[in-house]
Design an enzyme around this catalytic site. Structure first.
Site, PDB file in Angstrom:
ATOM      1  N   ASP A  85      -5.321   1.917  13.709  1.00 41.38           N
ATOM      2  CA  ASP A  85      -4.432   2.484  12.707  1.00 41.38           C
ATOM      3  C   ASP A  85      -4.871   3.922  12.467  1.00 41.38           C
ATOM      4  O   ASP A  85      -5.757   4.440  13.148  1.00 41.38           O
ATOM      5  CB  ASP A  85      -4.422   1.646  11.422  1.00 41.38           C
ATOM      6  CG  ASP A  85      -5.797   1.513  10.783  1.00 41.38           C
ATOM      7  OD1 ASP A  85      -6.699   2.328  11.094  1.00 41.38           O
ATOM      8  OD2 ASP A  85      -5.972   0.610   9.948  1.00 41.38           O
ATOM      9  N   ARG A 129       0.826  -1.197   0.000  1.00 40.77           N
ATOM     10  CA  ARG A 129       0.000   0.000   0.000  1.00 40.77           C
ATOM     11  C   ARG A 129       0.866   1.254   0.000  1.00 40.77           C
ATOM     12  O   ARG A 129       1.508   1.569   1.009  1.00 40.77           O
ATOM     13  CB  ARG A 129      -0.911   0.020   1.226  1.00 40.77           C
ATOM     14  CG  ARG A 129      -1.741   1.285   1.294  1.00 40.77           C
ATOM     15  CD  ARG A 129      -2.561   1.360   2.553  1.00 40.77           C
ATOM     16  NE  ARG A 129      -2.641   2.725   3.028  1.00 40.77           N
ATOM     17  CZ  ARG A 129      -3.517   3.158   3.923  1.00 40.77           C
ATOM     18  NH1 ARG A 129      -4.384   2.329   4.442  1.00 40.77           N
ATOM     19  NH2 ARG A 129      -3.520   4.399   4.305  1.00 40.77           N
TER      20      ARG A 129
END
Length: 531
Positions: free
Chosen positions: A436, A166
């Site tokens: 996160d 990512r």
């Protein structure tokens, strides 16, 4: 003694303003720098124009023009024949994926289990070490010995998971890497460096190169990625279409344009952000907004229908729970929540799911194995689904309000996460959940929204800026008491408190926690002498 940092040669027009170790220099060669710089020069102006378009659209939403499906793409959405590319090797069966940072131990553990996606705090060192670790993993040379002497090695090639990388979102910059005097797009830096150093190793391993693309708000932003992919493949003489990407639908605007890009994954977290100036869209306590909430459920149903109509995977959301040691009852309750959530996903038609902790892989896998014996559910058409714009914006049926405890919990989570992120750790267990940047954003954004609109708690007390800051100070003091003065002074809590206080008082709103904090993790140095 660690070897001295090399005098790193730089490519024309490139300045490197961060320290580079000898190992990191191996992924930051002049040729790799030139490759990244070429991508940036070709696409950065378009990136900036699309970011300006985001700002303009936010202004329209603030003025009352709510999101809707685009009339100019109606013909594309109505066209029944177009399909996405067939699933690539390693992506046919995606039933469980694990998300995590790119430190060496985590990369080994993740590839020995299931695919890895990035939950990385983007310090310069973390970014470069991650590039080294991923390259070595694909080459099969990665290993790690922990301080306690425990050794970590990869399993045999045939037993390894598929790696999905990512890059950072379009809104971020890499300020340690200048191209023609300007910070490089962080997206193109992350993607370009990985692709240049690891694309061929990924192809040789039979699993890529594959990417997750975060934080997009329109099909035009997806098109920009596609253009960057095509140029990168052409530059390295790799056939177009070798790259595969999964788009994270984690912005409400992208949800209205999902019938245009590649495979999709649910993660809609920007309802608060985009609709923040609309008092009728104030949400209740974070724990009361679940995937079964009206607008979240509409996202999910539309995503599955859209993906399967186009022959691509529809991935589910992340189970944020983590094992709770020392409390069997609480641990059993957490695992029961995971099972129920994964059962909902597989019965809805999802082709796979995410977990945040390795111990949850077997839990999610058991549910999907039982209810999805075949590799995926692309045959589940969901022709029963009819989702309109109002459904994607609906707050009907949500539990009403929140309590002072919810205010304190949001402050506590946002403060703890930001402190950790500022130390370079982007995946943090807090209150038995793995937080996160995206999940911590919910807490921060809710605080701002409640203050902005003077929302009242369930016992009738209006949330003011002064009260929010007082609660923030109370939570900061709790951390000081827990750590003791010396450890507290060595932490980043004072900085996290200052940054959070400035963004929860209902005035100026920073769109991203990561950009709010980024300048405080920079390690800018003078550019090294050219060789």
């Amino acid at each position: 003694m660690a070897p001295a940092a090399p005098r790193l040669p730089s490519a024309p027009g490139v300045q490197i303003l961060g320290p580079v170790t000898p190992e990191q220099a191996s992924v930051l060669s002049p040729a790799a720098q030139s490759f990244v710089a070429a991508l940036h020069r070709c696409f950065n102006a378009h990136r900036l124009a699309l970011l300006a378009r985001r700002d303009a659209r936010q202004g329209e939403i603030d003025a009352g023009r709510l999101p809707d499906f685009l009339p100019e793409t109606a013909a594309v959405r109505a066209e029944p024949s177009w399909r996405g590319a067939a699933p690539a090797p390693g992506l046919v069966d995606r039933r469980v994926e694990i998300t995590g940072p790119v430190d060496r131990k985590m990369v080994i553990n993740a590839m020995n289990r299931f695919g890895v996606q990035d939950s990385n705090a983007p310090t310069w060192s973390n970014n470069l070490d991650g590039q080294v670790n991923i390259r070595d993993a694909l080459l099969g040379t990665i290993s790690f010995t922990a301080p306690n002497g425990k050794s970590y090695r990869l399993k045999p090639k045939g037993e390894l998971a598929t790696l999905i990388v990512r890059p950072r979102g379009w809104h971020m910059e890499e300020k340690h890497f200048l191209v023609d005097g300007q910070p490089c797009s962080a997206s193109l830096f992350d993607f370009g460096l990985f692709f240049f150093n690891s694309a061929r190793a990924s192809i040789a391993a039979g699993q890529g190169p594959y990417f997750y693309l975060p934080k997009m708000e329109s099909h035009l932003e997806a098109r920009l990625w596609n253009n960057a992919f095509n140029l990168a493949q052409d530059m390295l003489a790799i056939p177009r279409g070798t790259i595969r990407a999964t788009v994270l639908i984690e912005t409400i605007l992208a949800a209205f344009e999902m019938d245009l890009p590649p495979p999709l994954k649910t993660s809609p977290r920007t309802f608060i952000k985009k609709l923040r100036n609309h008092p009728d869209k104030v949400l209740p306590a974070r724990g009361d907004v679940t995937m079964t909430s009206p607008f979240m459920d509409a996202y999910v149903r539309l995503l599955i229908k859209t993906c399967h109509k186009r022959g691509v995977h529809a991935m589910g959301g992340m189970a944020a729970q983590i094992p709770i040691k020392g409390d069997p009852a609480a641990n059993d309750a957490a695992l029961a929540k995971v099972r129920a959530d994964k059962l909902r996903e597989v019965q809805a038609g999802h082709d796979g799911t995410w977990v945040a902790h390795p111990e949850l892989v077997k839990v999610a896998l058991a549910v999907f194995n039982e209810h999805m014996p075949q590799p995926n559910q692309l045959f589940v058409a969901r022709d029963d689904v009819a989702v309109g714009a109002a459904d994607l914006l609906s707050t009907r049926g949500l539990a009403a309000g929140f309590t002072e405890a919810d205010l304190r919990l949001n402050c506590n989570i946002a403060l703890a996460y930001m402190e950790s992120w500022l130390r370079g750790v982007g995946c943090v267990p807090i209150h038995n959940l793995m937080e996160d940047a995206a999940t911590a954003e919910i807490s921060r954004s809710q605080l701002w929204q409640w203050v902005r609109h003077g929302a009242a708690t369930r016992d009738g007390r209006a949330v003011t800026a002064a009260w929010a800051v007082q609660i923030l100070d109370d939570e900061t003091d709790k951390f000081r008491s827990e750590l003791g003065d010396e450890k507290f002074r060595a932490s980043k809590f004072d900085l996290a408190r200052r940054l959070l206080a400035g963004t929860i008082q209902g005035k100026e709103y920073s769109d991203f926690l990561t950009t709010l904090c980024y300048d405080h993790i920079l390690t800018i140095t003078a550019p090294p002498s050219r060789m």
